[in-house]
Design an enzyme around this catalytic site. Structure first.
Site: not given
Length: 345
Positions: A238-239
């Site tokens: 996600g990041d």
């Protein structure tokens, strides 16, 4: 530096044989290394983040669940999280994970000496390396179906906790449709926060609404992807920009050096969603993607792959616009105008 009694009790640590000292740095939190001696005389090391901020408890619950979701699929990819909670004394929030040693000696170690399972966070002298590259680990993560959540018949898109990308809380309510999840819980949600931080912007809102209404269903609609079969939800970091990957020993001294990731903001989503921020900041070369896609093939239609990645990159431009201000607006606008020109009719 004194270790809070809440952490001592939660992890059943012996205060007389446990030390804590400041270690590393973080943009949003204080960080420390906990060292304790077990009853058999071996040492165990843990990593702790603390923050008094009002959003810290939410952020740490999300990171705790994110680390453990990744670790459950590829144990050598990230440390397991052991505890998250709030101090009974002063309300400080805590996150405690297995220690990840990313010192310069790990960074310079040959990439062929990949990874430990990270298991209990101890310092086994003979932890066997996984032999997997970062590309292979990410491909395994992205080809393993997400677990089915209680109350649902099939794996869903979403996540059991709110997660934070930077300091942005991300809603993760479950949806059966990936396109609906991405439109509602990423693009529309970040637009609302962006306007709260930066003020109303009629042009920007109009472009985002066109993307949500026209481009998202056309480009990533369930009936469109993979010949109408859609995509399965998998665990997404996600990041995953280049600053959230490295080489390290999970558990510290004695563990094998591995390609690892950290600071996740997980979701059960489309595998290609991961690639948006990877593309935005670079740091992953052609060799990485050749290996990765040899193990995790591009979603069909393959000819639209680049535009799907741009659509996913858009969210991160919007999030950076929200957090850091107007310098990221133009990148988001450029992506939207290009996608609308192709798919906005």
């Amino acid at each position: 530096m004194k270790l809070d009694t809440t952490v001592i009790q939660a992890l059943s640590l012996d205060p007389s044989s446990t030390t804590v000292k400041s270690h590393g740095s973080s943009s949003f939190n204080a960080t420390a290394k906990i060292s304790t001696t077990l009853q058999d005389g071996t040492q165990k090391h843990l990593f702790m983040k603390t923050s008094p901020g009002k959003n810290a408890e939410v952020m740490f619950r999300g990171e705790h669940a994110s680390l453990n979701a990744i670790h459950a699929v590829v144990p050598s990819l990230c440390p397991a999280s052991r505890y998250t909670g709030v101090s009974k004394d002063d309300g400080t929030a805590f996150l405690v994970t297995d220690f990840l040693d990313t010192s310069s000696s790990c960074s310079s170690s040959s990439s062929s000496s990949s990874s430990s399972s990270g298991g209990g966070g101890g310092n086994s002298e003979d932890q066997k390396p996984s032999g997997m590259s970062l590309a292979a680990k990410l491909a395994k993560l992205h080809t393993t179906p997400a677990p089915t959540q209680a109350g649902y018949a099939n794996p869903m898109f979403g996540f059991p906790e709110t997660t934070c990308c930077g300091d942005t809380p991300q809603p993760n309510g479950y949806e059966a449709s990936w396109a609906k999840f991405y439109a509602r819980n990423r693009l529309s949600a970040i637009l609302e926060k962006c306007e709260r931080n930066n003020g109303q912007d009629a042009e920007f809102r109009g472009l985002v609404e066109r993307i949500v209404d026209k481009v998202v269903p056309r480009l990533i609609g369930d009936e469109h992807l993979n010949g109408g079969k859609g995509v399965m939800p998998v665990v997404i970091h996600g990041d995953l920009w280049s600053g959230n990957k490295g080489r390290g020993r999970i558990g510290g001294k004695g563990a094998a050096v591995e390609d690892v990731v950290f600071d996740p903001s997980a979701v059960y989503g489309h595998s290609e969603y991961e690639l948006g921020i990877m593309n935005m900041f670079g740091g992953f070369g052609k060799g990485f993607f050749d290996e990765y896609h040899g193990l995790c093939p591009k979603t069909r239609p393959v000819e639209e792959y680049g535009d799907r990645v741009s659509l996913y990159e858009l969210y991160h431009h919007m999030n950076h616009f929200t957090i850091f201000g107007s310098s990221y607006r133009s990148g988001a606008v450029s992506i939207m105008k290009n996608l609308i020109r192709k798919y906005g009719d």
